[in-house]
Design an enzyme around this catalytic site. Structure first.
Site, PDB file in Angstrom:
ATOM      1  N   SER A  68      55.282  36.175   5.867  1.00  0.00           N
ATOM      2  CA  SER A  68      55.522  37.579   6.189  1.00  0.00           C
ATOM      3  C   SER A  68      56.959  37.981   5.878  1.00  0.00           C
ATOM      4  O   SER A  68      57.872  37.142   5.824  1.00  0.00           O
ATOM      5  CB  SER A  68      55.220  37.835   7.673  1.00  0.00           C
ATOM      6  OG  SER A  68      53.904  37.438   7.961  1.00  0.00           O
TER       7      SER A  68
HETATM    8  N1  SAM Z   1      53.388  32.345   9.741  1.00  0.00           N
HETATM    9  C1  SAM Z   1      53.169  31.993   8.364  1.00  0.00           C
HETATM   10  C2  SAM Z   1      54.461  31.672   7.639  1.00  0.00           C
HETATM   11  O1  SAM Z   1      55.549  31.819   8.217  1.00  0.00           O
HETATM   12  O2  SAM Z   1      54.368  31.245   6.483  1.00  0.00           O
HETATM   13  C3  SAM Z   1      52.399  33.058   7.628  1.00  0.00           C
HETATM   14  C4  SAM Z   1      51.005  33.198   8.093  1.00  0.00           C
HETATM   15  S1  SAM Z   1      49.938  34.017   6.964  1.00  0.00           S
HETATM   16  C5  SAM Z   1      50.456  35.672   7.078  1.00  0.00           C
HETATM   17  C6  SAM Z   1      48.427  33.970   7.903  1.00  0.00           C
HETATM   18  C7  SAM Z   1      47.844  32.605   8.082  1.00  0.00           C
HETATM   19  O3  SAM Z   1      46.770  32.690   8.991  1.00  0.00           O
HETATM   20  C8  SAM Z   1      47.297  31.998   6.807  1.00  0.00           C
HETATM   21  O4  SAM Z   1      47.923  30.785   6.535  1.00  0.00           O
HETATM   22  C9  SAM Z   1      45.811  31.794   7.122  1.00  0.00           C
HETATM   23  O5  SAM Z   1      45.257  30.622   6.547  1.00  0.00           O
HETATM   24  C10 SAM Z   1      45.829  31.710   8.628  1.00  0.00           C
HETATM   25  N2  SAM Z   1      44.558  31.974   9.310  1.00  0.00           N
HETATM   26  C11 SAM Z   1      43.642  32.939   9.064  1.00  0.00           C
HETATM   27  N3  SAM Z   1      42.613  32.819   9.928  1.00  0.00           N
HETATM   28  C12 SAM Z   1      42.913  31.768  10.744  1.00  0.00           C
HETATM   29  C13 SAM Z   1      42.250  31.146  11.849  1.00  0.00           C
HETATM   30  N4  SAM Z   1      41.068  31.571  12.337  1.00  0.00           N
HETATM   31  N5  SAM Z   1      42.849  30.089  12.437  1.00  0.00           N
HETATM   32  C14 SAM Z   1      44.034  29.632  11.994  1.00  0.00           C
HETATM   33  N6  SAM Z   1      44.706  30.168  10.958  1.00  0.00           N
HETATM   34  C15 SAM Z   1      44.139  31.230  10.340  1.00  0.00           C
END
Ligand code: SAM
Length: 221
Positions: A68
């Site tokens: 993000s």
């Molecule tokens: N916080 C992260 C960083 O600093 O790089 C960015 C996160 S990214 C915007 C959103 C993440 O949520 C993705 O890696 C995706 O795989 C994960 N995600 C989506 N659905 C999920 C779920 N049900 N459980 C765990 N992770 C999930």
């Protein structure tokens, strides 16, 4: 804590990021600002993005996911009011960047992602940077992580259709959760507090996150 003993040529970019993107837009929590100064964001970006790692934008990573925008990360962390003794859950490890920031702020960080590949990439980077208060997990974080609950703070880094009930249940009394709630195309950031077992919601700014895919999120595809 952050750093691997190598000279950090990105420090000037990090200072500029904190001044022009965070402080100037109203981020005031000094612990959050210090963490954003300490964590080397470029270590979590793909190699060809290293020169743009401190820009005012998200960064694409594997599995069609993103790190993000720095301001959004800082705003979420500030809203959470994390204390040094807190046990924190992050849903959406992604690159591990926000996980490192949480590790600067809290006693213990549990982070979960549905993509094993992302967790497998983030783990060695966090280890190399010296973080020892992080546990990474692979699975559906929309259902939380009951074995590590209760949590003082939960940050959901993916867009949910509503606050997942298991996550609210796993918040400690007085705990805080930040979560983008809305459609897959646009959401509002919500700060959820657990007060006498009740859900108190305050609405923050408009955001656009990748979807939370899972039992309490959106369906894949
Ligand atoms: N916080 C992260 C960083 O600093 O790089 C960015 C996160 S990214 C915007 C959103 C993440 O949520 C993705 O890696 C995706 O795989 C994960 N995600 C989506 N659905 C999920 C779920 N049900 N459980 C765990 N992770 C999930």
């Amino acid at each position: 804590m952050a750093g691997n003993g190598q000279p950090d040529v990105h420090q000037a970019a990090r200072i500029a990021m904190v001044e022009t993107q965070l402080r100037s837009r109203g981020i005031r929590d000094q612990r959050v600002l210090d963490a954003m100064l300490a964590v080397p964001r470029h270590e979590f970006a793909p190699p060809h993005y290293e020169g743009r790692a401190y820009g005012d934008h998200p960064i694409p990573i594997a599995e069609s996911q993103t790190i993000s925008q720095p301001y959004v990360v800082a705003a979420m962390l500030e809203a959470l009011e994390i204390r040094p003794e807190d046990n924190v859950l992050e849903v959406g490890t992604g690159s591990g960047y926000q996980t490192a920031l949480l590790a600067e702020l809290a006693r213990r960080v549990h982070s979960i992602d549905r993509h094993a590949t992302l967790v497998e990439q983030a783990g060695p980077i966090l280890k190399r940077l010296g973080y020892e208060n992080i546990a990474l997990h692979v699975g559906d974080g929309s259902q939380g992580l009951p074995q590590a609950a209760p949590f003082d703070a939960i940050v959901v880094a993916a867009a949910a259709p509503q606050v997942p009930p298991p996550l609210f249940e796993q918040l400690r009394e007085g705990g805080r959760m930040v979560i983008p709630v809305g459609s897959p195309y646009g959401q509002e950031l919500q700060l959820v507090r657990k007060h006498q077992g009740q859900m108190l919601i305050s609405r923050q700014e408009g955001v656009r996150f990748v979807p939370l895919i899972g039992e309490e999120g959106f369906r894949a595809g």
